[in-house]
Enzyme design. Structure first.
Site, mmCIF file in Angstrom:
data_model
loop_
_atom_site.group_PDB
_atom_site.id
_atom_site.type_symbol
_atom_site.label_atom_id
_atom_site.label_comp_id
_atom_site.label_asym_id
_atom_site.label_seq_id
_atom_site.Cartn_x
_atom_site.Cartn_y
_atom_site.Cartn_z
ATOM 1 N N CYS A 197 33.417 34.890 28.959
ATOM 2 C CA CYS A 197 32.827 35.220 30.264
ATOM 3 C C CYS A 197 31.848 36.384 30.111
ATOM 4 O O CYS A 197 31.265 36.591 29.032
ATOM 5 C CB CYS A 197 33.913 35.513 31.284
ATOM 6 S SG CYS A 197 33.318 35.469 33.006
ATOM 7 N N ASP A 208 40.075 40.713 35.729
ATOM 8 C CA ASP A 208 39.900 40.777 37.180
ATOM 9 C C ASP A 208 41.070 41.490 37.830
ATOM 10 O O ASP A 208 40.924 42.126 38.870
ATOM 11 C CB ASP A 208 39.755 39.367 37.748
ATOM 12 C CG ASP A 208 38.412 38.798 37.336
ATOM 13 O OD1 ASP A 208 38.321 38.242 36.218
ATOM 14 O OD2 ASP A 208 37.443 38.963 38.094
#
Ligand code: RUB
Length: 342
Positions: free
Chosen positions: A131, A200
């Site tokens: 990512c 996250d």
């Protein structure tokens, strides 16, 4: 209580977060805090109660955009908890001050975290990324600034290819980049010294919630004996997980995976598009924060120090809260509602 609709910049920011024009946990947090600042500037409230209600409405609107990155509720909490005063002007300036201190802290935390992470990287190392994480890139950038030469194997990260952003930023800072499809990761792990990802949310048990595919990468890396480093400022700590809440994993549109026409041509199929997954702590070697690096199992100690035992939810009129009402699946975590120093 009258309900006012959020100002234009708040609605735009919320829409950009939902559509992922604004994405990545730290970037989302900064944008949400700035949007609250805009709300404070533009709120034409007659009295303090109306001002506070407008701020809570704006915070809820932002909160409802994406469920998994706890940096978002932590940012909202940071700002709203510092809203104080018995006049509209005092309330307004307290919000503007806390937005500024939040963004300053965010930048400083990332720089400090980068220095901690850079110490784990040696001259000549190769890092595999997944990512796009600004916290992970901060570690690489600091190492490069220290004079280390690094290479990166960058997973493209389907379906939205955030790996392309990582590749571009790493090239810009002078890292040799090899881009691979996600499914080639295991093949290249033998050439890699570290897996380096962001987060996250980090749950109280040390589980790491990050972009879908992180957990599979971590399992393969452990199998090969490659260390797995998670770069996550304390904004990503999910305080509600201390009280047993779990982290909601966002499901995104099916069309991110497959066009409607193609899907129809295939026949009657289900399509699932979870945006994140949960990596159990046993697959993680170190969580690198601005407060130092931690084995995942000890992250709860830092979490207690920063958040105490409870989590306030100041955006709720009667307090159902930004974190508490989210169901987490496999695990949860992270934020920056920190009680702490100025
Ligand atoms: C982004 C993602 C990132 C974390 C950390 O997912 O999973 O690894 O948010 O990023 P998405 P940062 O693209 O769906 O938002 O270190 O920049 O906070």
């Amino acid at each position: 209580m009258t309900s006012v609709s959020p100002c234009e910049p708040v609605r735009e920011t919320a829409s950009d977060i939902s559509s992922m024009e604004i994405r990545g946990a730290a970037t989302i947090a900064a944008a949400a805090a700035r949007a609250l600042g805009e709300q404070a500037r533009r709120t034409d409230a007659a009295d303090p109660a109306a001002f506070e209600a407008a701020m809570r409405t704006a915070a809820r609107h932002l909160y409802e955009t994406r469920p998994t990155a706890v940096s978002l509720p932590n940012a909202l909490r940071y700002v709203l908890r510092r809203m104080e005063g018995n006049r509209v002007e005092t309330l307004r300036s307290s919000v503007l001050d806390s937005v500024e201190s939040f963004t300053t802290r965010l930048d400083r935390a990332q720089a400090d975290l980068g220095a901690v992470g850079a110490n784990r990287l040696r001259d000549g190392d190769t890092v595999m990324t997944h990512c796009h994480s600004t916290d992970a890139i901060a570690c690489i950038q600091t190492a490069v600034e220290q004079g280390k030469t690094l290479s990166a194997i960058v997973k493209e990260t389907r379906p939205r290819n955030q790996g392309h952003i990582t590749a571009r930023e790493l090239v810009e800072i002078g890292v040799d980049v090899t881009l691979i499809v996600d499914s080639a990761a295991r093949r290249y792990l033998n050439d890699v010294d570290h897996v380096l990802v962001g987060a996250d949310s980090i749950a109280a048990d040390g589980s790491v919630i990050n972009k879908i595919g992180t957990s599979g990468l971590a399992v393969s890396a452990r199998d090969r004996g490659t260390p797995i480093m998670v770069a996550a400022q304390t904004l990503k700590l999910h305080p509600a997980t201390m009280t047993g809440h779990t982290v909601e994993i966002e499901q995104r549109e099916e069309t991110e995976l497959i066009e409607t026409e193609t899907r129809q041509s295939i026949g009657d199929i289900e399509v699932r598009n979870p945006a994140f997954d949960v990596t159990p702590p046993r697959y993680v070697d170190a969580i690198v924060t601005e407060r130092g690096q931690f084995p995942p199992e000890s992250i709860v100690v830092l979490m207690r120090e920063l958040f105490g035992d409870g989590v306030a939810e100041p955006w709720a009129d009667d307090d159902p809260g930004l974190n508490g009402d989210r169901t987490v699946h496999d695990s949860d975590t992270a934020s920056d509602g920190h009680r702490e120093e100025p």
